[in-house]
Every structure is written in structure tokens, then in C-alpha cells.
Design a protein around this motif. Structure first.
Motif, PDB file in Angstrom:
ATOM      1  N   ARG A  48      32.460 -99.595 123.326  1.00  0.00           N
ATOM      2  CA  ARG A  48      32.823-100.790 122.560  1.00  0.00           C
ATOM      3  C   ARG A  48      33.922-101.545 123.296  1.00  0.00           C
ATOM      4  O   ARG A  48      34.541-101.020 124.229  1.00  0.00           O
ATOM      5  CB  ARG A  48      33.284-100.420 121.150  1.00  0.00           C
ATOM      6  CG  ARG A  48      34.560 -99.590 121.114  1.00  0.00           C
ATOM      7  CD  ARG A  48      35.023 -99.325 119.681  1.00  0.00           C
ATOM      8  NE  ARG A  48      34.112 -98.430 118.983  1.00  0.00           N
ATOM      9  CZ  ARG A  48      33.395 -98.810 117.923  1.00  0.00           C
ATOM     10  NH1 ARG A  48      33.492-100.056 117.457  1.00  0.00           N
ATOM     11  NH2 ARG A  48      32.591 -97.949 117.319  1.00  0.00           N
ATOM     12  N   LYS A  50      36.060-105.737 123.846  1.00  0.00           N
ATOM     13  CA  LYS A  50      36.298-107.135 123.511  1.00  0.00           C
ATOM     14  C   LYS A  50      36.165-107.971 124.782  1.00  0.00           C
ATOM     15  O   LYS A  50      36.589-107.541 125.867  1.00  0.00           O
ATOM     16  CB  LYS A  50      37.688-107.309 122.901  1.00  0.00           C
ATOM     17  CG  LYS A  50      38.003-108.736 122.412  1.00  0.00           C
ATOM     18  CD  LYS A  50      39.402-108.829 121.841  1.00  0.00           C
ATOM     19  CE  LYS A  50      39.523-108.081 120.531  1.00  0.00           C
ATOM     20  NZ  LYS A  50      38.792-108.756 119.439  1.00  0.00           N
ATOM     21  N   THR A  59      39.160-115.242 122.443  1.00  0.00           N
ATOM     22  CA  THR A  59      37.989-114.371 122.378  1.00  0.00           C
ATOM     23  C   THR A  59      36.715-115.185 122.544  1.00  0.00           C
ATOM     24  O   THR A  59      36.641-116.352 122.143  1.00  0.00           O
ATOM     25  CB  THR A  59      37.952-113.611 121.042  1.00  0.00           C
ATOM     26  OG1 THR A  59      37.965-114.543 119.962  1.00  0.00           O
ATOM     27  CG2 THR A  59      39.155-112.683 120.918  1.00  0.00           C
ATOM     28  N   THR A  78      28.493-110.319 121.789  1.00  0.00           N
ATOM     29  CA  THR A  78      29.776-110.306 121.094  1.00  0.00           C
ATOM     30  C   THR A  78      29.698-111.126 119.810  1.00  0.00           C
ATOM     31  O   THR A  78      29.003-112.143 119.735  1.00  0.00           O
ATOM     32  CB  THR A  78      30.895-110.870 121.983  1.00  0.00           C
ATOM     33  OG1 THR A  78      30.541-112.187 122.432  1.00  0.00           O
ATOM     34  CG2 THR A  78      31.120-109.981 123.192  1.00  0.00           C
ATOM     35  N   GLU A  81      34.526-112.564 116.876  1.00  0.00           N
ATOM     36  CA  GLU A  81      35.843-112.131 117.335  1.00  0.00           C
ATOM     37  C   GLU A  81      35.816-111.632 118.778  1.00  0.00           C
ATOM     38  O   GLU A  81      36.808-111.095 119.273  1.00  0.00           O
ATOM     39  CB  GLU A  81      36.372-111.021 116.424  1.00  0.00           C
ATOM     40  CG  GLU A  81      36.498-111.420 114.962  1.00  0.00           C
ATOM     41  CD  GLU A  81      37.461-112.580 114.767  1.00  0.00           C
ATOM     42  OE1 GLU A  81      38.500-112.595 115.467  1.00  0.00           O
ATOM     43  OE2 GLU A  81      37.183-113.460 113.942  1.00  0.00           O
ATOM     44  N   ASP A  83      34.032-109.144 119.864  1.00  0.00           N
ATOM     45  CA  ASP A  83      33.832-107.698 119.912  1.00  0.00           C
ATOM     46  C   ASP A  83      32.365-107.358 120.157  1.00  0.00           C
ATOM     47  O   ASP A  83      31.463-108.091 119.740  1.00  0.00           O
ATOM     48  CB  ASP A  83      34.287-107.056 118.598  1.00  0.00           C
ATOM     49  CG  ASP A  83      35.774-107.259 118.342  1.00  0.00           C
ATOM     50  OD1 ASP A  83      36.555-107.143 119.305  1.00  0.00           O
ATOM     51  OD2 ASP A  83      36.147-107.553 117.182  1.00  0.00           O
ATOM     52  N   ASN A 122      38.327-103.835 127.620  1.00  0.00           N
ATOM     53  CA  ASN A 122      38.836-105.186 127.392  1.00  0.00           C
ATOM     54  C   ASN A 122      38.503-105.995 128.636  1.00  0.00           C
ATOM     55  O   ASN A 122      39.037-105.727 129.714  1.00  0.00           O
ATOM     56  CB  ASN A 122      40.342-105.174 127.138  1.00  0.00           C
ATOM     57  CG  ASN A 122      40.687-104.569 125.794  1.00  0.00           C
ATOM     58  OD1 ASN A 122      40.323-105.109 124.757  1.00  0.00           O
ATOM     59  ND2 ASN A 122      41.368-103.435 125.803  1.00  0.00           N
ATOM     60  N   SER A 266      40.046 -98.861 117.905  1.00  0.00           N
ATOM     61  CA  SER A 266      40.215 -99.413 116.561  1.00  0.00           C
ATOM     62  C   SER A 266      39.219 -98.861 115.554  1.00  0.00           C
ATOM     63  O   SER A 266      39.288 -99.183 114.372  1.00  0.00           O
ATOM     64  CB  SER A 266      40.094-100.942 116.602  1.00  0.00           C
ATOM     65  OG  SER A 266      38.807-101.325 117.061  1.00  0.00           O
ATOM     66  N   SER A 267      38.289 -97.997 116.003  1.00  0.00           N
ATOM     67  CA  SER A 267      37.238 -97.526 115.105  1.00  0.00           C
ATOM     68  C   SER A 267      37.392 -96.071 114.681  1.00  0.00           C
ATOM     69  O   SER A 267      37.008 -95.694 113.578  1.00  0.00           O
ATOM     70  CB  SER A 267      35.858 -97.723 115.737  1.00  0.00           C
ATOM     71  OG  SER A 267      35.719 -96.878 116.868  1.00  0.00           O
ATOM     72  N   ASN A 293      42.080-103.238 111.839  1.00  0.00           N
ATOM     73  CA  ASN A 293      42.184-103.479 113.284  1.00  0.00           C
ATOM     74  C   ASN A 293      43.482-102.987 113.909  1.00  0.00           C
ATOM     75  O   ASN A 293      43.603-102.951 115.133  1.00  0.00           O
ATOM     76  CB  ASN A 293      42.018-104.969 113.577  1.00  0.00           C
ATOM     77  CG  ASN A 293      40.600-105.450 113.320  1.00  0.00           C
ATOM     78  OD1 ASN A 293      39.645-104.714 113.542  1.00  0.00           O
ATOM     79  ND2 ASN A 293      40.459-106.685 112.853  1.00  0.00           N
TER      80      ASN A 293
END
Length: 798
Positions: A48, A50, A59, A78, A81, A83, A122, A266-267, A293
Motif C-alpha cells: 500500500r 500514497k 496527493t 489511487t 487522497e 492512496d 510513498n 496506517s492500516s 490515519n
């Protein structure tokens, strides 16, 4: 016929028992069959991350992410956001490609996916400088994270610090394999860039200037240390610069280490435990609240030798250290993202005099207690002002210090105070910058950085053996350093990029002003051949105590000017294949306002002692570094990689007496060979065996002359030039350093584990350690050491 189950309770129970046994057997067989099927299949993991604009940090929705060479194709788009989530990615090495209309394509090769942790990425994309029908693929290993860089920069990954032989999970030791970099000592992680003093390197964490983030920093070599205080569990991909860097990097005269910290997953919450000869780690990361988040990432490490110190001999000289690092991230919907991060280290070593029958030197008679500390912490805020501008602000505090006590046993074995030293340096800073895009051709970053600097120094020493301690220095001082900078990236033509910048530094202590232009030009002849040229003026203030050196009640060093390094660098890069590149970089550095003694050879360019340097100086010296760097690299592909680098250089300075001399760090040449191979083994190829090797061949260290007559007279080593004995004219023998690493990774459902063996300087190559007065022979002797650093460790990630 009657129902037997109804008429006979025993038979009824028997039937029920048989059914239970039957159903249980079926369930067990089903579980066994399921697990057998599970283990027969390849393990998978979630990837995962961003995607964002590398300039404005905005973003990017609707970017496509694909795992290359998968069938069926694994991909994602994506969301609003920026993601994305890639499910069921097979563990092992993968290539990921990211595409977005109007941006250069981004390819990340040979990412390692493991079963124990989700892979979090990222990815910053650069706006394209080409026509829509052209495709530009940006390979992450070739390009630094900072998009306003023209040359002399390299991005390195956390996985490389763990894989490269001799790296010991340390970014400083990793970059010693790069072209243009030399280590002053096998036992030190100091970084001498293109012949410059390691103390001229700028260390940044999360965009903030910090003290040398190494355990036992500056203890043996100014700018060096023994082991990084930043755990590899915390680091994200980072940049390393060897010269002519962008304007945002001020207060640096040689190179820049720009380190990013990982924000955490974040998950889900994830953990790492590691135990080895060098240290024991615990790391954890994840969301504060599941489904939210806000994230955290934290690592704590403690020296393994300190754990076993109670069972070791008193004279073992155990190195004790511990460190902690963390980062928290709090995104909001409208107010931007807030983050709080920090790093801290505590070190100590106690030495005990050896048996009196073995005394040869004064240090053999000494008891000493040394403790060091280092910390840096910051509170940052990032927010998109609009779709084309991004504001980043930080308040930070940092510091480092050393406390030293030494007692010398007399010949009746009675301890006498010999020396005492306390040195504490502090920095409080506020900084802010705004990144702005002006259309598709021009982007700009402008900002300021103000640092309040202070120090507290107390040095006492016995002037002759057995006499009470005498105060040599008891000083406090403070001042401020202001930096203002602006830099622009201009896409002049589809294949021509211009980077322009200006950094201005103002030192409040003596009203010294330095205006430093930076210019870079990149031209892509085609996809395989690229040229670049860069010019920049760089400077760095000395450590604050140097300016407050006392002499007859005054401070003669207070008005020292900025030492300026004007750097000219040319680069040619050839893409020999998709997995191989060749780079050559000739350079010239002109040094002005070099701090030197009014007479003699003393200069801060050669200073290797950050604590006891108290010379009277003037800014009348000059110098120059000239050299050429070569790199041939095959990126990791099909389990194999190698890198060959060669650096030839000459580093000279001219003191106030008009005599040109070599600098202490003028090794003249450095060669490196790094190579490694991975094998996927096991029934389902879920295990990875890795073998890595490295050979560093370094020119010998320069010899500082000893005044033999005066040293014998004073019964201690006195350095100084005598007739026909010029400082740093001669060299010690060259040093070949062989290192290797072997790792074995097992991927299992829900966790992965790694056994690792790393050995630095496996052949114990000898290097100069010290000169000393031998009171048994009445002469001056030279000591050589062959330091081998082994580390065997076990890590589990889940």
C-alpha cells in the motif's frame, strides 16, 4: 422396527459419540488439507502507499500502479487522497511502475516483499518535461528524492543498508562504497567527501540540521562515530550528496546526508524484534486508532555488550549504548499534517588500567570514564496552500555533549586526577519553506532557517603528573545563524533543465555574511546519455567553541570569516542497459578564507579532535581539491548486483606561511567493489539466501609529523614540523578492507525471520592508531590496529 437410539440410551450415546468422532475427523482432515494447500501456495502480502506531486506535495488521484510481470496483472488506481492498495502480491522481489498523465513514469525495481510486514510506499512524481507522446521512465535508484538536484547525488534505500556487506545497517558505512567517499578509519563511520574533513558534512533528519547522529560521535575522529544511532527500522529512502548541492542545503562545506523517517503503517500494527552481537532492538508501528490515519513508528535499541557487562572482566572496556527514535503523524482534513519526531542516544565506556607489569605507555596506566549524549526532536506542520503551493514549517531542538574523566595510576598504584572535560552544544531552530509551481515549466522552493546556538565548555588538566587539575577552559557562548534561500527548477526545453538557486548565510556573532549562488544544468541527449554541469559556493561555520578561544583575555578567533568552497562539477551518465549505468564526474573545488594558524601548518581542514582544539586562527588560508569519480553499477536483477567505483583526487591547502601542504584526508585514491547474489530456495521459493561481499582499497592516511626531540624531553607525543619534515607529506601504507555478509530469510504465514552474519574487515587489515611515548624504551613508538567488527543477528517481523 423400533428406533434403537430411542429405546437404548447407551446405543444413543454411542451413536452421538461416533458422529462427534466422525465430524471431528472430517474437520481435522479439512484443516490439514487446507493448511497443506496453504503451504503449497505462494505466500502473499499487501503493498500500500500514497502517490503525490514531488514539488507541491499535493496527493494525486487516478494514478495507476502496476506490479510488472504478473499474470494476471496486479494493479490499482489511487483514490481521491492519492492512496492505493495492491492485494495478494507474492512475496519476493517485485518491480512497480507508477503512471500519471502529465508526470514522468516512475519505476521502482526489485522491491522486497516479505510475509511479516506490509510494504508501505510513498511515491513522489515529477511533472513531465516532454511531449505527451514521449515516455520518460524515472528509475528510483538513479534519481535523488530532491528533484532540484543536477548531479553528485544518490538516493539510497533502507534495504541497501541491510544488504550491503560492511554496511552494518549503517547509512554512513553504506555510502563509503560510493564514488568520492572515503572513510578515515575502519573503526569509524566518518565520511570524508572528495578529500574534505568529515566535520564539513551536513546531517539532516526530516529537513532539520542535527548533530552527528552516531554513537561515540567525534570521540576518535571529528565528524565520525562507531555506529549509527538511527535504526534501519525507522529510516525511509534518503538522499546523499557529494557536492554542488541545491540552495536549500546551507552550512555544509563537503556533503549532505538528508535522511527521511518512516511514518508507519496506517492500516495495521506491526512489530520487529532483533537481537545481535551489536545490539538488541524492538520496533513497533501502526495506527493510533484502527481505521484512523494518525500513525506512529518507534524503535528502541540497547547494546548487547552492556547487557552482558556484569559477567565480563573489569578491564574489558565495554562499549555501552542505547538509542530511541520515533515519528508520529497526524493528518487532518483541512489543517494539513502535523508530525512529532525525535532521536536520542546515550553512550558510555569505562576503561581500567592494565596490569602494571605490562605498562609501556601512559595510557596503560589510566582509568577513564566517558559518557556521550545526542538528541534531536522537531514538531512539523505541512499543508497545501492551494493546488500549486505547499508550506512546510518546523520548530526543532537538538544537542550533543561529552563528559570525560581520567585518573592515572602512579608507580605506587595510587590514582591521581589527570583530566576532566565537559562539552555541551545546543541548537534551537525555526524554519519554513514554501514550494510553488508556476505552470509546467517553472517550480520554486523558498525558505528561511534561523538557529540559536549555544555551548558550555569546561576543561581541566594536570600539567605534570601528580599535580592538581588546572583550569584550561571554562567558557559559555551563544550566537545565531540565519539562512535564507531560494531555488528554482526551469524546464527550458524538453531535454534541458536548469536549476538556479541562492543561499545567504548571516552569522550574528561577527556580522559575517555569505552569499552563495548555486547553478545546475542537465541535458538529456537521449534516453541513454545524459550530461550535467553544476557550480556552487558552499560554507560551514566552525564549532562554536572555536570562535570563543581565549588568549590574554580576548577572543582572537571571533572574527573568523566563513570558509568558502567554490565547487565546479561535470557529469556524464550512460545507461548501458535497463539494469546497468556508468557515471563519470570530474570536479574542482577552490577553498578560500581557510582558518589557519598565523604561522605553521595548523588548520581546521585537518582537525580530527572536536574537544581539545583551541588554536589561535586567522582566515588567511586557501586550498583546492581536484579529482574524478567513476561508477559502474548493475542494479539488483534476477538476484545479482554489483557496483565498482574508483576515485582519484588531490587535496591541498596553503597555510599563512605560504607553503602548500597535503590535507590530512588526502588519500589520493579509493577503489570499491561491492557485489551480491540472492537465491530463492525452498519448496515454494519462500526462503531467500543472500551472500554479499565488498572490498575497499584505500590510499593510506597522511602522517602528521612528531617532534621527536621535544616529545622525548616532555615524555609525551608532541606533533610539529621540524627541518625537512613537512606536515602530511608522507602516507601510511594503503589499506585493503574485505567485508562480507550472509543472510537467510524465511517467510511464513503471518511473520518472517532473518538470520544474518556480517563481518567488517574480515582480514583484520592494520591501520595507524596512535603515536605514543614508550617510557620503557624512552622513545616514540607507533601503534597499529586491525579492527574486525563481527555481528550475528536474528530478526523476526510480524
Amino acid at each position: 422396527m423400533k428406533d434403537l437410539k430411542k429405546t437404548n440410551p447407551g446405543i444413543h450415546k454411542q451413536f452421538r459419540l461416533q458422529n462427534v468422532i466422525k465430524n471431528t475427523a472430517i474437520l481435522i482432515l479439512a484443516v490439514v488439507a487446507f493448511n497443506s494447500n496453504l503451504y503449497s501456495q505462494s505466500l502473499t502480502q499487501t503493498v500500500r502507499g500514497k502517490v503525490y506531486d514531488n514539488t507541491t506535495q499535493e496527493t494525486l488521484p487516478f494514478a495507476t500502479i502496476m506490479v510488472q510481470n504478473t499474470d494476471p496483472l496486479i494493479g490499482a488506481i489511487t483514490n481521491g487522497e492519492g492512496d492505493f492498495i495492491l492485494q495478494n502480491v507474492t512475496v519476493g522481489r517485485i518491480d512497480i511502475r507508477v503512471d500519471m498523465l502529465g508526470y514522468d513514469s516512475y519505476v521502482i525495481n526489485e522491491l522486497l516483499v516479505i510475509s511479516g510486514k506490509e510494504l508501505v510506499l510513498n511515491i513522489g512524481l515529477q511533472q513531465s518535461n516532454t511531449e505527451l507522446n514521449e515516455v520518460v521512465v524515472r528509475v528510483s535508484k538513479e534519481s535523488p528524492l530532491n528533484s532540484m538536484t543536477s548531479l553528485s547525488a544518490r538516493q539510497f534505500t533502507v534495504e541497501e543498508t541491510q544488504r550491503y556487506a560492511g554496511g552494518l545497517d549503517d547509512p554512513a558505512r553504506l555510502v563509503s562504497s560510493f564514488a568520492g567517499v572515503a572513510s578515515p578509519s575502519v573503526g569509524s563511520s566518518g565520511i570524508s567527501v572528495r578529500g574534505n574533513n568529515p566535520a564539513g558534512l551536513l546531517w539532516r533528519i526530516e529537513g532539520v540540521e542535527v548533530p552527528n547522529p552516531n554513537h561515540f560521535a567525534d570521540l576518535t575522529i571529528a565528524g565520525g562515530g562507531m555506529l549509527t544511532a538511527i535504526s534501519s527500522q525507522m529510516m525511509g529512502n534518503s538522499d546523499f550528496f557529494t557536492g554542488a548541492f541545491p540552495a536549500e542545503y546551507g552550512n555544509a562545506s563537503s556533503g549532505v546526508f538528508d535522511i527521511k523517517l518512516n511514518s508507519g503503517n496506517s492500516s495495521k500494527r506491526q512489530y520487529t524484534l532483533q537481537a545481535g552481537l551489536l545490539g538488541t532492538d524492538f520496533a513497533t508501528q501502526g495506527p493510533f486508532v484502527k481505521g484512523k490515519n494518525a500513525t506512529y513508528n518507534m524503535n528502541y535499541r540497547y547494546s548487547t555488550m552492556a547487557l552482558v557487562a556484569p559477567v565480563l572482566p573489569d578491564d574489558a572496556g565495554v562499549l555501552k549504548y542505547q538509542d530511541i527514535s520515533f515519528k508520529t503523524n497526524f493528518p487532518t482534513k483541512k489543517s494539513g499534517t502535523f508530525s512529532f519526531w525525535g532521536i536520542g542516544a546515550l553512550d558510555g565506556v569505562d576503561m581500567v588500567a592494565i596490569d602494571s607489569t605490562d605498562w609501556k605507555t601512559n595510557t596503560d596506566r589510566d582509568n577513564s570514564q566517558t559518557s556521550l549524549n545526542m538528541f534531536a526532536t522537531g514538531f512539523s506542520h505541512k499543508i497545501s496552500v492551494n493546488s500549486s503551493a505547499f508550506l512546510n514549517s518546523t520548530i526543532s531542538a537538538s544537542g550533543n555533549g561529552v563528559s570525560f574523566r581520567e585518573q592515572r595510576l602512579d608507580f605506587n598504584l595510587q590514582p591521581r586526577p589527570q583530566s576532566k572535560a565537559e562539552n555541551q552544544l545546543y541548537r534551537v531552530a525555526i524554519q519554513s519553506n514554501i514550494s510553488k509551481r508556476f505552470g509546467t515549466k517553472h517550480s520554486n522552493k523558498t525558505g528561511f532557517n534561523f538557529q540559536y546556538l549555544s555551548y558550555n565548555l569546561d576543561i581541566q588538566q594536570s600539567l605534570s603528573e601528580g599535580t592538581p587539575l588546572v583550569q584550561l577552559a571554562n567558557q559559555k557562548g551563544n550566537s545565531g545563524l540565519l539562512q535564507v534561500y531560494t531555488q528554482s527548477k526551469i524546464n527550458v526545453l524538453p531535454k534541458l533543465t536548469l536549476n538556479l538557486g541562492l543561499n545567504t548565510q548571516y552569522f550574528l556573532l561577527n556580522d559575517n555574511l555569505s552569499i552563495e549562488p548555486r547553478v545546475g544544468i542537465k541535458y538529456d541527449l537521449n534516453d541513454s546519455h545524459k550530461f550535467a554541469f553544476a557550480y556552487g559556493v558552499n560554507s560551514r561555520i566552525e564549532q562554536l567553541p572555536v570562535y570563543f578561544t581565549e588568549a590574554s583575555g580576548s577572543h582572537p578567533n571571533k572574527d573568523l570569516e566563513f570558509m568558502k568552497s567554490s565547487q565546479y562539477v561535470f557529469s556524464y551518465a550512460a545507461k548501458l542497459s535497463d539494469k546497468m549505468r556508468f557515471t563519470v564526474e570530474p570536479y574542482f573545488q577552490k577553498l578560500n578564507n581557510v582558518p589557519v594558524a598565523p604561522d605553521g601548518y595548523i588548520s581546521t581542514l585537518n582537525n580530527d579532535n572536536a574537544l581539545f582544539f583551541s588554536e589561535i586562527l586567522c582566515s588567511d588560508g586557501t586550498g583546492r581539491n581536484i579529482g574524478i569519480d567513476f561508477t559502474l553499477e548493475r542494479f539488483l536483477h534476477k538476484g545479482f548486483y554489483y557496483m565498482l567505483t574508483a576515485s582519484f583526487y588531490d587535496s591541498k591547502y596553503t597555510a599563512a606561511d605560504g607553503i602548500e601542504r597535503n590535507t590530512r584526508y588526502n588519500k589520493n585514491y579509493v577503489f570499491n567493489i561491492v557485489a551480491g547474489k540472492e537465491w530463492n530456495i525452498g519448496k515454494n521459493k519462500n526462503k531467500i539466501l543472500g551472500v554479499n561481499a565488498r572490498c575497499n582499497y584505500l590510499g593510506g592516511n597522511r602522517i602528521e609529523p612528531v617532534d621527536q626531540e621535544l616529545s622525548v624531553q616532555r615524555k609525551k607525543v608532541v606533533y610539529g614540523e621540524t627541518v625537512g619534515n613537512l606536515a602530511f607529506e608522507e602516507k601510511f601504507a594503503d589499506i585493503p578492507v574485505f567485508s562480507f555478509a550472509i543472510s537467510y530469510r524465511k517467510n511464513k504465514p503471518g511473520y518472517s525471520s532473518v538470520w544474518s552474519l556480517q563481518i567488517l574487515n574480515a582480514t583484520k587489515s592494520q591501520e595507524f592508531a596512535d603515536n605514543y611515548y614508550n617510557f620503557k624504551t624512552g622513545g616514540i613508538d607507533t601503534k597499529y590496529e586491525g579492527i574486525m567488527i563481527p555481528n550475528i543477528s536474528y530478526k523476526i517481523e510480524f
